[in-house]
Design a protein around this motif. Structure first.
Motif, PDB file in Angstrom:
ATOM      1  N   MET A 148       5.287 -55.495  13.814  1.00 16.73           N
ATOM      2  CA  MET A 148       6.315 -56.499  13.516  1.00 16.73           C
ATOM      3  C   MET A 148       5.686 -57.891  13.370  1.00 16.73           C
ATOM      4  O   MET A 148       6.023 -58.647  12.448  1.00 16.73           O
ATOM      5  CB  MET A 148       7.362 -56.524  14.628  1.00 16.73           C
ATOM      6  N   ALA A 149       4.748 -58.212  14.257  1.00 11.21           N
ATOM      7  CA  ALA A 149       4.088 -59.515  14.203  1.00 11.21           C
ATOM      8  C   ALA A 149       3.258 -59.661  12.928  1.00 11.21           C
ATOM      9  O   ALA A 149       3.233 -60.731  12.307  1.00 11.21           O
ATOM     10  CB  ALA A 149       3.205 -59.706  15.437  1.00 11.21           C
ATOM     11  N   VAL A 150       2.575 -58.585  12.525  1.00  9.17           N
ATOM     12  CA  VAL A 150       1.770 -58.635  11.299  1.00  9.17           C
ATOM     13  C   VAL A 150       2.673 -58.778  10.075  1.00  9.17           C
ATOM     14  O   VAL A 150       2.410 -59.587   9.169  1.00  9.17           O
ATOM     15  CB  VAL A 150       0.894 -57.372  11.178  1.00  9.17           C
ATOM     16  N   LYS A 151       3.763 -58.013  10.038  1.00  6.50           N
ATOM     17  CA  LYS A 151       4.657 -58.039   8.880  1.00  6.50           C
ATOM     18  C   LYS A 151       5.266 -59.414   8.643  1.00  6.50           C
ATOM     19  O   LYS A 151       5.573 -59.783   7.501  1.00  6.50           O
ATOM     20  CB  LYS A 151       5.769 -57.002   9.064  1.00  6.50           C
ATOM     21  N   GLN A 152       5.453 -60.174   9.714  1.00  2.04           N
ATOM     22  CA  GLN A 152       6.046 -61.497   9.576  1.00  2.04           C
ATOM     23  C   GLN A 152       5.162 -62.441   8.758  1.00  2.04           C
ATOM     24  O   GLN A 152       5.641 -63.456   8.252  1.00  2.04           O
ATOM     25  CB  GLN A 152       6.314 -62.096  10.964  1.00  2.04           C
ATOM     26  N   GLN A 153       3.903 -62.099   8.600  1.00  4.30           N
ATOM     27  CA  GLN A 153       2.994 -62.962   7.845  1.00  4.30           C
ATOM     28  C   GLN A 153       2.733 -62.438   6.432  1.00  4.30           C
ATOM     29  O   GLN A 153       1.932 -63.020   5.703  1.00  4.30           O
ATOM     30  CB  GLN A 153       1.663 -63.098   8.597  1.00  4.30           C
ATOM     31  N   LEU A 154       3.392 -61.357   6.037  1.00  2.55           N
ATOM     32  CA  LEU A 154       3.169 -60.764   4.724  1.00  2.55           C
ATOM     33  C   LEU A 154       4.204 -61.238   3.708  1.00  2.55           C
ATOM     34  O   LEU A 154       5.348 -61.545   4.079  1.00  2.55           O
ATOM     35  CB  LEU A 154       3.203 -59.236   4.821  1.00  2.55           C
ATOM     36  N   ARG A 155       3.829 -61.253   2.442  1.00  4.11           N
ATOM     37  CA  ARG A 155       4.759 -61.628   1.384  1.00  4.11           C
ATOM     38  C   ARG A 155       5.778 -60.519   1.131  1.00  4.11           C
ATOM     39  O   ARG A 155       6.916 -60.780   0.767  1.00  4.11           O
ATOM     40  CB  ARG A 155       3.987 -61.943   0.095  1.00  4.11           C
ATOM     41  N   ASP A 156       5.342 -59.275   1.303  1.00  7.54           N
ATOM     42  CA  ASP A 156       6.231 -58.127   1.087  1.00  7.54           C
ATOM     43  C   ASP A 156       6.118 -57.203   2.303  1.00  7.54           C
ATOM     44  O   ASP A 156       5.415 -56.183   2.266  1.00  7.54           O
ATOM     45  CB  ASP A 156       5.842 -57.387  -0.192  1.00  7.54           C
ATOM     46  N   PRO A 157       6.814 -57.526   3.395  1.00  2.78           N
ATOM     47  CA  PRO A 157       6.676 -56.748   4.636  1.00  2.78           C
ATOM     48  C   PRO A 157       7.038 -55.271   4.469  1.00  2.78           C
ATOM     49  O   PRO A 157       6.436 -54.406   5.119  1.00  2.78           O
ATOM     50  CB  PRO A 157       7.658 -57.447   5.594  1.00  2.78           C
ATOM     51  N   ASP A 158       8.015 -54.971   3.612  1.00  2.00           N
ATOM     52  CA  ASP A 158       8.458 -53.584   3.459  1.00  2.00           C
ATOM     53  C   ASP A 158       7.391 -52.693   2.830  1.00  2.00           C
ATOM     54  O   ASP A 158       7.457 -51.466   2.937  1.00  2.00           O
ATOM     55  CB  ASP A 158       9.734 -53.527   2.615  1.00  2.00           C
ATOM     56  N   SER A 159       6.413 -53.292   2.151  1.00  2.00           N
ATOM     57  CA  SER A 159       5.376 -52.503   1.484  1.00  2.00           C
ATOM     58  C   SER A 159       4.177 -52.232   2.390  1.00  2.00           C
ATOM     59  O   SER A 159       3.227 -51.563   1.983  1.00  2.00           O
ATOM     60  CB  SER A 159       4.899 -53.224   0.222  1.00  2.00           C
ATOM     61  N   ALA A 160       4.221 -52.743   3.618  1.00  4.28           N
ATOM     62  CA  ALA A 160       3.057 -52.668   4.500  1.00  4.28           C
ATOM     63  C   ALA A 160       2.734 -51.238   4.911  1.00  4.28           C
ATOM     64  O   ALA A 160       3.620 -50.462   5.269  1.00  4.28           O
ATOM     65  CB  ALA A 160       3.292 -53.523   5.737  1.00  4.28           C
ATOM     66  N   THR A 161       1.458 -50.900   4.842  1.00  7.14           N
ATOM     67  CA  THR A 161       0.957 -49.634   5.378  1.00  7.14           C
ATOM     68  C   THR A 161      -0.205 -49.958   6.312  1.00  7.14           C
ATOM     69  O   THR A 161      -1.108 -50.726   5.958  1.00  7.14           O
ATOM     70  CB  THR A 161       0.478 -48.693   4.259  1.00  7.14           C
ATOM     71  N   PHE A 162      -0.170 -49.383   7.509  1.00  7.23           N
ATOM     72  CA  PHE A 162      -1.157 -49.705   8.536  1.00  7.23           C
ATOM     73  C   PHE A 162      -2.188 -48.589   8.685  1.00  7.23           C
ATOM     74  O   PHE A 162      -1.870 -47.403   8.604  1.00  7.23           O
ATOM     75  CB  PHE A 162      -0.470 -49.925   9.890  1.00  7.23           C
ATOM     76  N   GLY A 163      -3.414 -49.008   8.908  1.00 11.15           N
ATOM     77  CA  GLY A 163      -4.468 -48.069   9.256  1.00 11.15           C
ATOM     78  C   GLY A 163      -4.514 -47.902  10.763  1.00 11.15           C
ATOM     79  O   GLY A 163      -3.647 -48.401  11.484  1.00 11.15           O
ATOM     80  N   PRO A 164      -5.533 -47.189  11.266  1.00  9.70           N
ATOM     81  CA  PRO A 164      -5.662 -47.005  12.719  1.00  9.70           C
ATOM     82  C   PRO A 164      -5.797 -48.346  13.441  1.00  9.70           C
ATOM     83  O   PRO A 164      -6.389 -49.289  12.916  1.00  9.70           O
ATOM     84  CB  PRO A 164      -6.934 -46.164  12.857  1.00  9.70           C
TER      85      PRO A 164
END
Length: 236
Positions: A148-164
């Motif tokens: 959630m904290a990382v997504k808040q800094q993204l331009r398109d949070p819904d497109s985020a995919t996280f690695g390990p």
């Protein structure tokens, strides 16, 4: 005037109006030699309740204000005692039976100051504890909170995919052990395409995130320094 004080005054006026109305009805029944009746005893009970609220009111108000200021039971009790002492000092060392708006203002001001001092003390204790390497078993984090904290800094949070993601607590930053979560994130850029995996650092004590590739040169350099200090290389 504080909203809590206004609510207190409005409630007090309503209680007083109901009390006067009930008393007038009871007196009229008695003057007409009518049976006291259920309504009369209701007035008696009502005044008893009012009396109890008057005697317990100050402490209830102090408890409520202390609850708003404190983060734990221990700090709440300490703040409450400080507030009581502040109000009592105005009345010759004794807590009044009824709280005036001025008394409540004093209590809130004293409580806020005590809470601020506790916050500074808590921060100092936390920094002191960070001088000692934490037990890995005591360091925990929520992946959902990190994402959630990382997504808040993204331009398109819904497109985020996280690695390990990896949790580390064996390294220092500015002479303090700083537990971190290190991982990678991929998300869409302004053109609608994925920008590729970027590293991120989530600093657990600060609940703060740093992401690789900032256009700001100073922030980009700070990320590289932080990542190399806390994430890169082999860990104990």
């Amino acid at each position: 005037m504080d909203s809590l004080v206004l609510r207190m005054l409005a409630f007090s006026v309503l209680i007083l109006a109901l009390a006067i109305w009930g008393t007038v009805l009871a007196i009229r029944r008695v003057s007409r030699k009518q049976p006291f009746g259920v309504s009369g005893w209701g007035v008696v009970v009502f005044w008893c309740l009012v009396g109890l609220s008057v005697f317990s009111g100050p402490r209830k108000l102090l408890n409520q204000t202390a609850d708003q200021q404190a983060a734990s039971d221990a700090s709440r009790d300490q703040i409450k005692k400080t507030m009581e002492a502040g109000v009592a000092a105005k009345h010759g060392g004794e807590l009044p039976k009824t709280m005036s708006p001025d008394d409540l203002k004093i209590a809130m001001a004293v409580g806020a100051k005590a809470a601020d001092q506790q916050g500074k003390s808590s921060a100092a204790e936390k920094l002191k504890s960070m001088k000692t390497r934490p037990d890995p078993a005591d360091v925990k984090y929520s992946p959902d909170v990190v994402q959630m904290a990382v997504k808040q800094q993204l331009r398109d949070p819904d497109s985020a995919t996280f690695g390990p993601m990896s949790l580390y607590s064996d390294r220092k930053m500015n002479d303090y052990y700083t537990p971190v979560v290190c991982g990678t994130i991929n998300s869409k850029n302004d053109f609608g395409g994925y920008s590729g995996n970027k590293a991120f650092v989530f600093l657990i004590p600060l609940t703060a995130v740093m992401i690789e590739g900032s256009p700001n040169q100073q922030q980009a350099q700070l990320f590289v320094k932080t990542y190399n200090q806390l994430c890169a290389g082999a860990h104990d």
